[in-house]
Design a protein around this motif. Structure first.
Motif, PDB file in Angstrom:
ATOM      1  N   VAL A 130       0.834  -1.201   0.000  1.00 12.40           N
ATOM      2  CA  VAL A 130       0.000   0.000   0.000  1.00 12.40           C
ATOM      3  C   VAL A 130       0.872   1.256   0.000  1.00 12.40           C
ATOM      4  O   VAL A 130       0.627   2.209  -0.753  1.00 12.40           O
ATOM      5  CB  VAL A 130      -0.953  -0.020   1.204  1.00 12.40           C
ATOM      6  CG1 VAL A 130      -1.622   1.340   1.386  1.00 12.40           C
ATOM      7  CG2 VAL A 130      -2.018  -1.105   1.018  1.00 12.40           C
ATOM      8  N   ARG A 131       1.895   1.251   0.815  1.00 12.94           N
ATOM      9  CA  ARG A 131       2.804   2.401   0.857  1.00 12.94           C
ATOM     10  C   ARG A 131       3.533   2.569  -0.475  1.00 12.94           C
ATOM     11  O   ARG A 131       3.713   3.699  -0.962  1.00 12.94           O
ATOM     12  CB  ARG A 131       3.804   2.226   2.001  1.00 12.94           C
ATOM     13  CG  ARG A 131       4.671   3.445   2.240  1.00 12.94           C
ATOM     14  CD  ARG A 131       5.264   3.456   3.636  1.00 12.94           C
ATOM     15  NE  ARG A 131       6.341   2.477   3.803  1.00 12.94           N
ATOM     16  CZ  ARG A 131       6.383   1.571   4.766  1.00 12.94           C
ATOM     17  NH1 ARG A 131       5.398   1.485   5.640  1.00 12.94           N
ATOM     18  NH2 ARG A 131       7.393   0.735   4.873  1.00 12.94           N
ATOM     19  N   GLY A 134       1.165   3.943  -3.108  1.00  9.95           N
ATOM     20  CA  GLY A 134       0.953   5.353  -2.816  1.00  9.95           C
ATOM     21  C   GLY A 134       2.130   6.211  -3.227  1.00  9.95           C
ATOM     22  O   GLY A 134       1.957   7.310  -3.772  1.00  9.95           O
ATOM     23  N   PRO A 162      -5.454  -5.694   0.607  1.00 12.55           N
ATOM     24  CA  PRO A 162      -5.380  -4.226   0.751  1.00 12.55           C
ATOM     25  C   PRO A 162      -4.795  -3.530  -0.475  1.00 12.55           C
ATOM     26  O   PRO A 162      -5.201  -2.400  -0.812  1.00 12.55           O
ATOM     27  CB  PRO A 162      -4.483  -4.046   1.987  1.00 12.55           C
ATOM     28  CG  PRO A 162      -4.639  -5.318   2.760  1.00 12.55           C
ATOM     29  CD  PRO A 162      -4.772  -6.388   1.713  1.00 12.55           C
ATOM     30  N   SER A 165      -7.488  -3.383  -3.163  1.00 11.45           N
ATOM     31  CA  SER A 165      -8.477  -2.378  -2.771  1.00 11.45           C
ATOM     32  C   SER A 165      -7.969  -0.969  -3.043  1.00 11.45           C
ATOM     33  O   SER A 165      -8.700  -0.113  -3.572  1.00 11.45           O
ATOM     34  CB  SER A 165      -8.811  -2.524  -1.286  1.00 11.45           C
ATOM     35  OG  SER A 165      -9.471  -3.743  -1.018  1.00 11.45           O
ATOM     36  N   GLN A 166      -6.714  -0.721  -2.676  1.00 12.40           N
ATOM     37  CA  GLN A 166      -6.140   0.606  -2.890  1.00 12.40           C
ATOM     38  C   GLN A 166      -6.042   0.923  -4.375  1.00 12.40           C
ATOM     39  O   GLN A 166      -6.367   2.037  -4.809  1.00 12.40           O
ATOM     40  CB  GLN A 166      -4.762   0.689  -2.252  1.00 12.40           C
ATOM     41  CG  GLN A 166      -4.087   2.057  -2.414  1.00 12.40           C
ATOM     42  CD  GLN A 166      -2.600   2.001  -2.142  1.00 12.40           C
ATOM     43  OE1 GLN A 166      -1.987   0.938  -2.244  1.00 12.40           O
ATOM     44  NE2 GLN A 166      -2.013   3.123  -1.782  1.00 12.40           N
ATOM     45  N   GLU A 169      -9.545   1.694  -5.739  1.00 15.18           N
ATOM     46  CA  GLU A 169     -10.055   2.980  -5.271  1.00 15.18           C
ATOM     47  C   GLU A 169      -9.338   4.147  -5.929  1.00 15.18           C
ATOM     48  O   GLU A 169      -9.954   5.167  -6.280  1.00 15.18           O
ATOM     49  CB  GLU A 169      -9.912   3.075  -3.757  1.00 15.18           C
ATOM     50  CG  GLU A 169     -10.484   4.356  -3.167  1.00 15.18           C
ATOM     51  CD  GLU A 169     -10.405   4.403  -1.656  1.00 15.18           C
ATOM     52  OE1 GLU A 169     -10.712   5.456  -1.080  1.00 15.18           O
ATOM     53  OE2 GLU A 169     -10.027   3.380  -1.045  1.00 15.18           O
ATOM     54  N   ALA A 170      -8.032   4.005  -6.129  1.00 14.15           N
ATOM     55  CA  ALA A 170      -7.237   5.094  -6.710  1.00 14.15           C
ATOM     56  C   ALA A 170      -7.317   5.135  -8.235  1.00 14.15           C
ATOM     57  O   ALA A 170      -6.858   6.106  -8.839  1.00 14.15           O
ATOM     58  CB  ALA A 170      -5.777   4.952  -6.284  1.00 14.15           C
ATOM     59  N   HIS A 218     -13.075  -6.949  -6.561  1.00 13.89           N
ATOM     60  CA  HIS A 218     -12.527  -5.662  -7.027  1.00 13.89           C
ATOM     61  C   HIS A 218     -12.873  -5.469  -8.504  1.00 13.89           C
ATOM     62  O   HIS A 218     -11.988  -5.456  -9.369  1.00 13.89           O
ATOM     63  CB  HIS A 218     -11.016  -5.629  -6.807  1.00 13.89           C
ATOM     64  CG  HIS A 218     -10.632  -5.941  -5.402  1.00 13.89           C
ATOM     65  ND1 HIS A 218     -10.803  -5.052  -4.371  1.00 13.89           N
ATOM     66  CD2 HIS A 218     -10.122  -7.069  -4.839  1.00 13.89           C
ATOM     67  CE1 HIS A 218     -10.404  -5.598  -3.238  1.00 13.89           C
ATOM     68  NE2 HIS A 218      -9.994  -6.818  -3.494  1.00 13.89           N
TER      69      HIS A 218
END
Length: 332
Positions: A130-131, A134, A162, A165-166, A169-170, A218
């Motif tokens: 996730v990091r 991002g 996760p 999901s990220q 969403e992004a 997803h």
């Protein structure tokens, strides 16, 4: 509005990544595994081939001249898969993805109207994903490139939830590009490691995403499969039959496996106009994107010509040539 010609499968070489990992524990073993998988004859050809192409992967002016010669307006540039380094520990892996993301963004920033970029994430460390994604998005990159698996983990692993999901969403692009095949020495002659290994890895990875229900959970995930998705799109009937005939095959996903092909994007790099036609028939012309594997020798020097050889309708030709990719890359 004029439709740009967009190549979604092009690579950048980042020497600073290799300098970072040089001499670290684990690198030698990873290179030995790669050598076993490919065999000495393949390595003898690959070394000079890559060296000859370094300017096209590092010098933006050389890249743009090559794009002009191909009639390509925009490239989606991803790091060479040799930079994955999924053997690395958490500390090293974080340094690798940060350097890859920043260096790729800097490369693309030299021609922002013509280059879009993808970063890397360390699949071997789900806690970092996730990091890492991002960070890639913070650099202005469109998403990230991943391989077909990490050591001991398939893409169906719940630890990746996760990350999916990220990405969903992004609206991040996830470019699935295998590196290395676990059939190992069985493919160590005649470059079978690539010609058989890459499409096999694509098919296995996509099957994990489909049958495990990742694409059910997803549905908005923007996944691009390199090499036309490998063997899966043209052999999806066997998957459909298993899903219908066996309770174990049908337990994880809600719909017929072939229906998920219309939720995935595929590049056009299949090296055969008949196979490209079959891919378009299976997935839909709106799910196929132009791809060349620039500038490697297993790519195509004339991606538009290869697309033209499939004899598509004008609408389908323009969609694959760039119409489908333009909104994904938010091109004006």
């Amino acid at each position: 509005m004029t439709i740009p010609t967009v190549d979604v499968h092009a690579h950048v070489l980042l020497p600073e990544i290799e300098a970072l990992v040089s001499g670290l524990p684990g690198l030698a073993a990873a290179r030995e595994l790669d050598a076993r998988r490919n065999g000495p004859d393949a390595l003898a050809v690959s070394g000079p081939m890559v060296r000859e192409r370094i300017p096209r992967m590092t010098d933006v002016a050389v890249r743009l001249a090559a794009m002009d010669a191909q009639g390509v307006d925009v490239q989606l540039v991803s790091p060479s898969p040799s930079h994955y380094h999924y053997w690395a520990d958490e500390n090293t892996a974080e340094k690798v993805y940060r350097l890859a993301n920043e260096a790729t963004a800097a490369h693309c920033a030299r021609a922002p109207e013509r280059l879009r970029g993808l970063g890397l994430v360390p699949l071997q460390h789900p806690v970092l994903l996730v990091r890492a994604l991002g960070h890639a998005l913070d650099q202005g990159l469109a998403g990230v490139e991943i391989s077909s698996h990490a050591p001991g983990r398939e893409l169906s692993d719940p630890a990746y939830e996760p990350f999916w999901s990220q990405a969903e969403e992004a609206g991040a692009l996830i470019f699935l590009h295998p590196f290395g095949c676990t059939l190992d020495e069985r493919l160590d002659r005649w470059y079978l490691s690539n010609t058989v290994g890459q499409p096999t890895e694509n098919a296995v990875a996509l099957s994990h995403l489909i049958f495990s229900g990742v694409l059910d959970r997803h549905p908005g995930l923007k996944l691009i499969a390199a090499h036309g998705g490998g063997y899966l799109p043209t052999h999806i009937g066997r998957s459909d039959h298993a899903w219908s005939a066996r309770t174990d095959a049908g337990a994880g996903c809600a719909h017929l496996p072939s229906s998920y092909l219309r939720r995935i994007y595929f590049d056009s790099l299949v090296h055969d106009p008949r196979v490209l036609g079959s891919l378009i028939e299976a997935a839909g012309a709106d799910r196929v994107l132009l791809g060349s594997d620039f500038p490697f020798d297993m790519g195509v020097d004339d991606p538009v010509g290869a697309l033209r050889a499939a004899r598509l309708s004008v609408a389908d030709f323009d969609a694959v040539r760039g119409g489908n990719a333009a909104p994904l890359l938010r091109l004006a």
